[in-house]
Write a protein that holds these residues in place. Structure first.
Motif, PDB file in Angstrom:
ATOM      1  N   TYR A   8       0.862  -1.176   0.000  1.00 27.69           N
ATOM      2  CA  TYR A   8       0.000   0.000   0.000  1.00 27.69           C
ATOM      3  C   TYR A   8       0.900   1.227   0.000  1.00 27.69           C
ATOM      4  CZ  TYR A   8      -3.310  -3.537   1.545  1.00 27.69           C
ATOM      5  OH  TYR A   8      -4.078  -4.666   1.628  1.00 27.69           O
ATOM      6  N   ARG A  84      -6.076  -0.747   3.610  1.00 28.26           N
ATOM      7  CA  ARG A  84      -5.431  -1.796   4.392  1.00 28.26           C
ATOM      8  C   ARG A  84      -6.463  -2.765   4.976  1.00 28.26           C
ATOM      9  NH1 ARG A  84      -0.108  -0.639   5.243  1.00 28.26           N
ATOM     10  NH2 ARG A  84       0.535   1.488   4.813  1.00 28.26           N
ATOM     11  N   ASP A  87      -5.298  -6.594   5.467  1.00 31.18           N
ATOM     12  CA  ASP A  87      -4.320  -6.777   6.543  1.00 31.18           C
ATOM     13  C   ASP A  87      -4.936  -6.489   7.909  1.00 31.18           C
ATOM     14  OD1 ASP A  87      -2.375  -7.512   4.782  1.00 31.18           O
ATOM     15  OD2 ASP A  87      -1.456  -5.540   4.650  1.00 31.18           O
TER      16      ASP A  87
END
Length: 612
Positions: A8, A84, A87
């Motif tokens: 990212y 994100r 994750d």
């Protein structure tokens, strides 16, 4: 994980902003995703029972369920991939399991944590509903590491039940774990990492003595991830083929074209996936696959006929099947009719099935009497045989080779305008075929047709490896053999690899600079290796010259093209080589070339112009 995706970074933020700009009506949904990720990152252990996370998760899920808008779901899936989210979900999930000493979740185990488990059930639903909406999001989810927990779930559920037939088809933990794995396995990039989790052996355990519903669910997963090595376990239980074929027939007879919740299209996609393994092709035909597929080709919807024709094409890669198909007048007649279909997808696939069926073993043509053997070996172009996903890297390879004097054939549009006959001519005229290997390449029927045609003509093949740590097996492994390959997956510096490739190619495919100014050729079915139409002093063209050129290529009626000057056309030619993505976007949006035919004609005409 044995694959790599970008972290990212600023590019992700830029792409996310572009999505917001492009879809302003979805801004509230994007804001909810941002709030969800922020809350999850700030509270990964889900203290206070994770109420805020659950509320935000529900909002993200309900954004799709509220409208059932498939296009919107894909946009949200894409946006999730730029955040994100994957994750953050993995971190929260890992903490939850670790703190409670859990490995796999089942309904029984979840019952002990009823209050907290609701949030995690919602997170699973989010993953289930968006992993097939965006390929990049499925890659993010896979690389996060969370998929191993869903494999553990399937193991734990089976262990608790004792026998596959005792697993409930309604079990939410079974359905979501299998569903997420299945969605991610539809992306060829994630298949090897999913295999490495031991998913194949777990799925195979479920198809033994199981209900037809459970069996088919697992077969659809296996169809994506089964490899050559493990396929013998499928062959040991040939009832799996009968189960799928029976369900296709049953679904076709129903009003909604479904059997036990599975659509005809879904079931045929599963059959085609299993048929990717060459050992299964002959067995499927022996089990009556053609009669079932024929019924779909004649009675099904356009989508179902497209899937059925694709399955026939896959089965036709088997030599014995080809002989059977050729003697089946009804099948050949149906395929010929579909080739004339107004639906371009059906027409293209039917044409592919016919082409694969009617191919015979060809021998390379002898060189002309006045041409020496060495000249025959060197003359001709380099053909780049690749799968669309690798185009960006291979356009760079093409340009690097072109600058070194090589003549290139590369279908750069991939817009269904490139016929199999044009491909065959390109292979026949090649001095070398660059086969750009990846799992996507192996799965592509067009790519297999190209590679096997080149192999049968005994054309020199140079493998380029496009997927990091990929090990070709099956038919692609056979073609690669022990040949030296060149890695263009990003694992090594590009300049080093292109230098190594040029050394391997030598003079093969090079042409004298005065033979043809442009040594790069796309779509040779419409334009020869050197254009017969040579225009001098393009930069100094008058309006009349531009109109004459447009008339010659049949685009004189395109209003926006009439405004171009000679200098602008010459600049577009340079852009085509240096920034092809910009070129095609520009001619489609700014020059308003909307039809495939017009885009193809204009790009080829620009490509073959000469500078002087």
């Amino acid at each position: 994980m044995s694959f790599h995706i970008p972290a990212y970074d600023e590019d992700c933020r830029r792409l996310a902003k572009q999505l917001v700009t492009k879809h302003p009506q979805l801004k509230n949904g994007f804001d909810e995703i941002d709030a969800f990720v922020k809350e999850l990152e700030g509270n990964p252990s889900l203290e206070h029972e994770g109420n805020n996370v659950r509320v935000l998760t529900t909002k993200v899920v309900d954004r799709y369920f509220g409208t059932k808008n498939e296009a919107m779901r894909c946009v949200y899936g894409e946006y999730l991939s730029y955040t994100r989210a994957a994750d953050s979900i993995f971190t929260a999930y890992s903490l939850f399991l670790r703190d409670r000493g859990l490995e796999g979740l089942t309904e029984k185990k979840a019952g002990e944590y009823l209050t907290e488990i609701c949030t995690f059930s919602d997170l699973r639903v989010l993953l289930w509903n968006y992993t097939d909406a965006s390929s990049l999001f499925s890659e993010r989810v896979c690389s996060s590491g969370i998929l191993r927990y869903f494999v553990m779930d399937l193991k734990a559920i089976l262990s608790e039940s004792g026998l596959p037939r005792k697993v409930s088809l309604k079990d939410p933990f079974f359905r979501s774990a299998r569903g997420i794995l299945h969605n991610c396995s539809q992306n060829p990039i994630t298949r090897q990492p999913i295999r490495e989790l031991g998913t194949v052996s777990v799925a195979l355990a479920y198809i033994k003595h199981s209900s037809s519903g459970i069996k088919v669910l697992m077969l659809l997963l296996l169809a994506n991830i089964i490899d050559e090595e493990n396929n013998r376990a499928i062959l040991a239980d040939k009832t799996v083929f009968t189960t799928l074929l029976t369900m296709v027939k049953t679904a076709l007879e129903q009003r909604d074209h479904r059997s036990e919740g599975f659509s005809v299209s879904e079931l045929i996609v599963g059959l085609t996936g299993l048929a990717k393994n060459d050992d299964n092709k002959k067995i499927l035909t022996e089990k009556g696959a053609i009669s079932v597929l024929m019924a779909v080709l004649q009675e099904g919807s356009d989508e179902e006929r497209e899937k059925a024709a694709k399955c026939v094409w896959e089965l036709a890669f088997n030599k014995q099947n080809r002989k059977i198909f050729l003697h089946d007048a009804q099948l050949m007649g149906v395929l010929r009719n579909l080739k004339q279909s107004a639906n371009k997808h059906i027409s293209r696939i039917a044409n592919g099935a016919l082409w694969a069926t009617t191919q015979t073993e060809k021998k390379p043509p002898p060189p002309p009497p006045d041409q020496k053997e060495e000249e025959s070996r060197i003359s001709g172009h380099l053909m780049i045989s690749y799968q669309w996903a690798d185009q960006k890297t291979l356009v760079k390879v093409k340009e690097s080779l072109r600058q070194r004097g090589y003549q290139i054939w590369m279908d750069i549009d991939n817009m269904e305008g490139s016929t199999l006959q044009a491909m065959a001519e390109a292979v026949e005229g090649a001095s070398v075929v660059l086969v750009c290997m990846s799992e996507r390449y192996k799965l592509s029927q067009n790519c297999r047709s190209e590679a096997e045609y080149a192999f049968n003509l005994r054309k020199p093949i140079v493998p380029l490896m496009m997927q990091r740590d990929y090990k070709p097996d099956g038919w692609l492994g056979f073609i690669k053999g022990t040949k030296l390959y060149f890695e263009f997956s990003g694992k090594y510096p590009y300049d080093q690899k292109i230098t190594d490739l040029v050394k391997e190619l030598g003079k093969r495919g090079q042409v004298p600079l005065d033979t043809c100014e442009s040594s790069s050729v796309e779509k040779v079915q419409s334009v020869g290796l050197c254009s017969a139409s040579v225009h001098s002093n393009v930069a100094s063209w008058s309006d009349a010259d531009v109109q004459k050129w447009l008339s010659e290529i049949g685009l004189e009626s395109q209003c926006m093209l009439k405004n171009l000057t000679g200098q602008q056309i010459l600049f577009l030619r340079k852009v085509l080589h240096k920034a092809p993505e910009f070129f095609y976007n520009y001619i489609k949006i700014d020059l308003r070339l909307s039809s495939l035919e017009d885009i193809m004609i204009f790009s080829e005409a620009v490509e073959t112009l000469r500078y002087w």
